[in-house]
Design a protein around this motif. Structure first.
Motif, mmCIF file in Angstrom:
data_model
loop_
_atom_site.group_PDB
_atom_site.id
_atom_site.type_symbol
_atom_site.label_atom_id
_atom_site.label_comp_id
_atom_site.label_asym_id
_atom_site.label_seq_id
_atom_site.Cartn_x
_atom_site.Cartn_y
_atom_site.Cartn_z
ATOM 1 N N PRO A 63 0.801 -1.231 0.000
ATOM 2 C CA PRO A 63 0.000 0.000 0.000
ATOM 3 C C PRO A 63 0.832 1.278 0.000
ATOM 4 C CG PRO A 63 -0.843 -1.562 1.606
ATOM 5 C CD PRO A 63 0.453 -2.126 1.118
ATOM 6 N N VAL A 64 1.994 1.237 0.686
ATOM 7 C CA VAL A 64 2.871 2.404 0.736
ATOM 8 C C VAL A 64 4.284 1.953 0.410
ATOM 9 C CG1 VAL A 64 3.905 4.166 2.220
ATOM 10 C CG2 VAL A 64 1.469 3.665 2.393
ATOM 11 N N ALA A 65 4.909 2.639 -0.519
ATOM 12 C CA ALA A 65 6.307 2.368 -0.864
ATOM 13 C C ALA A 65 7.190 3.450 -0.258
ATOM 14 C CB ALA A 65 6.484 2.340 -2.382
ATOM 15 N N ARG A 137 -4.088 6.147 4.246
ATOM 16 C CA ARG A 137 -3.798 7.297 5.105
ATOM 17 C C ARG A 137 -2.637 6.948 6.035
ATOM 18 N NH1 ARG A 137 -7.721 8.282 8.743
ATOM 19 N NH2 ARG A 137 -8.507 6.151 8.523
ATOM 20 N N ILE A 138 -1.697 7.874 6.161
ATOM 21 C CA ILE A 138 -0.627 7.751 7.155
ATOM 22 C C ILE A 138 -1.157 8.370 8.441
ATOM 23 C CG2 ILE A 138 1.782 8.205 7.694
ATOM 24 C CD1 ILE A 138 1.351 6.550 5.154
ATOM 25 N N VAL A 197 -3.585 14.255 8.919
ATOM 26 C CA VAL A 197 -3.430 12.902 8.401
ATOM 27 C C VAL A 197 -2.916 13.021 6.971
ATOM 28 C CG1 VAL A 197 -4.596 10.771 7.735
ATOM 29 C CG2 VAL A 197 -5.215 11.909 9.866
ATOM 30 N N ILE A 198 -1.924 12.248 6.640
ATOM 31 C CA ILE A 198 -1.358 12.270 5.291
ATOM 32 C C ILE A 198 -2.092 11.243 4.439
ATOM 33 C CG2 ILE A 198 0.717 11.895 3.913
ATOM 34 C CD1 ILE A 198 2.347 12.687 6.394
ATOM 35 N N THR A 199 -2.662 11.679 3.337
ATOM 36 C CA THR A 199 -3.392 10.800 2.424
ATOM 37 C C THR A 199 -2.559 10.541 1.175
ATOM 38 O OG1 THR A 199 -5.513 11.653 3.207
ATOM 39 C CG2 THR A 199 -5.513 10.494 1.097
ATOM 40 N N LEU A 200 -2.501 9.275 0.785
ATOM 41 C CA LEU A 200 -1.748 8.889 -0.403
ATOM 42 C C LEU A 200 -2.653 8.136 -1.370
ATOM 43 C CD1 LEU A 200 1.679 7.592 0.994
ATOM 44 C CD2 LEU A 200 1.289 9.632 -0.400
ATOM 45 N N LEU A 225 6.061 3.491 10.916
ATOM 46 C CA LEU A 225 5.001 4.169 10.177
ATOM 47 C C LEU A 225 3.707 3.374 10.309
ATOM 48 C CD1 LEU A 225 4.802 6.578 8.016
ATOM 49 C CD2 LEU A 225 5.014 4.768 6.309
ATOM 50 N N THR A 226 2.589 4.043 10.594
ATOM 51 C CA THR A 226 1.285 3.393 10.667
ATOM 52 C C THR A 226 0.444 3.813 9.475
ATOM 53 O OG1 THR A 226 1.352 3.377 13.088
ATOM 54 C CG2 THR A 226 -0.786 3.023 12.062
ATOM 55 N N VAL A 227 -0.053 2.818 8.725
ATOM 56 C CA VAL A 227 -0.814 3.058 7.505
ATOM 57 C C VAL A 227 -2.215 2.478 7.674
ATOM 58 C CG1 VAL A 227 -0.906 2.718 5.002
ATOM 59 C CG2 VAL A 227 1.312 2.840 6.173
#
Length: 301
Positions: A63-65, A137-138, A197-200, A225-227
């Motif tokens: 989900p997150v790179a 979301r981070i 909140v950081i959205t990707l 990091l929590t995703v």
């Protein structure tokens, strides 16, 4: 960090070689068999490559790179130390001040080659991108410290205190290694992720700027990091220094006294706000003192 491919078991097409009927004297049949197998083998390999390529297009990775992790401390303006005493000649120190770090031309390579450690604080830039099919979301970033210890002054100190805050820090996440749990905080001490909140989105990139400080102990640390993912449990990812923990040594600044603890170092070079023009100059660690910007004591360059 490489993306993985999640999914079930996939079966590629099977290619079967035919039999070539050619009238030739013996022992030609054995040679015909080998020549028939080679095109079939190549066909199987090409088919397998095509299946893997097709799956990489239709089944996304994590989900997150984590695209990049970079230390971005200003130089001069950040203190660091070396475990060994480094006796630089005037020409060698001048080359260092000019940014001449040897054949590779890289300060990072020079820093690693000398087993140097940042002191007091370090700034780390983390570049993330959405790697899956869903928007994520981070929701948290913490530092997890380990192997904290108190070390006596030794080796070489490059002392470069700052003369101010170093620029605009409104988007920095602040971490303090003296805390039990190293939560990301804003400039006023509030929880960073209580406000934002950081959205990707898939393929979208975001850069996170962090500022980690250590006052009294040397520590190793990593980020966690929590995703948050739609319809799935939260994902926890480790961010480290290319496969190993980050390292940060205690601040060389005075702790409750006027005199900075320089006497134990085998070599001392001062720069930043402790010198007249910011360039590093050699000093006698037994007699040099510094208690604030513009107040360097005996031997200041």
């Amino acid at each position: 960090m490489a993306n993985g491919i999640e999914g079930g078991t996939f079966h590629g097409p099977v290619v079967q070689a035919g039999t070539a009927h050619i009238s030739m004297p013996a022992p030609a049949p054995r040679r015909r068999t080998r020549r028939a197998v080679l095109p079939a083998t190549v066909g199987v390999v090409l088919a397998a490559v095509a299946v893997v390529w097709a799956l990489s297009l239709h089944f996304p990775g994590e989900p997150v790179a984590i695209d990049a992790v970079d230390v971005v401390n200003p130089m001069p303006g950040t203190s660091f130390r070396l475990p060994a005493a480094l006796d630089l000649s005037p020409d060698g120190l001048d080359a260092l001040n000019r940014g001449d770090y040897g054949a590779d031309g890289s300060f990072a390579a020079w820093f690693a080659r000398n087993d140097a450690v940042w002191m007091g604080y370090t700034q780390i830039r983390i570049t993330l991108s959405g790697g899956g099919a869903d928007t994520v979301r981070i929701t948290g970033l913490e530092v997890e410290k380990s192997d904290c210890r108190t070390n006596a002054p030794a080796g070489t100190l490059f002392y470069a205190p700052t003369g101010g805050n170093g620029g605009d820090d409104t988007e920095l996440m602040f971490f303090q290694l003296t805390e039990g749990v190293g939560l990301a905080r804003t400039t006023d001490g509030d929880s960073y992720f209580a406000r934002r909140v950081i959205t990707l989105k898939p393929g979208e990139q975001e850069t996170v700027q962090t500022f980690v400080s250590a006052a009294s102990q040397d520590c190793d640390f990593v980020f966690r990091l929590t995703v948050a993912r739609p319809g799935k449990p939260p994902l926890r990812k480790v961010v480290d220094d290319h496969g190993r923990p980050f390292r940060l040594a205690a601040s060389p600044e005075p702790q409750g006294g006027e005199r900075a603890p320089f006497e134990g170092y085998g070599a001392l070079y001062i720069g930043g706000a402790a010198s007249r023009d910011g360039r590093f100059t050699a000093q006698d660690a037994r007699t040099f003192s510094f208690s604030g910007a513009g107040s360097a004591g005996q031997g200041a360059g």
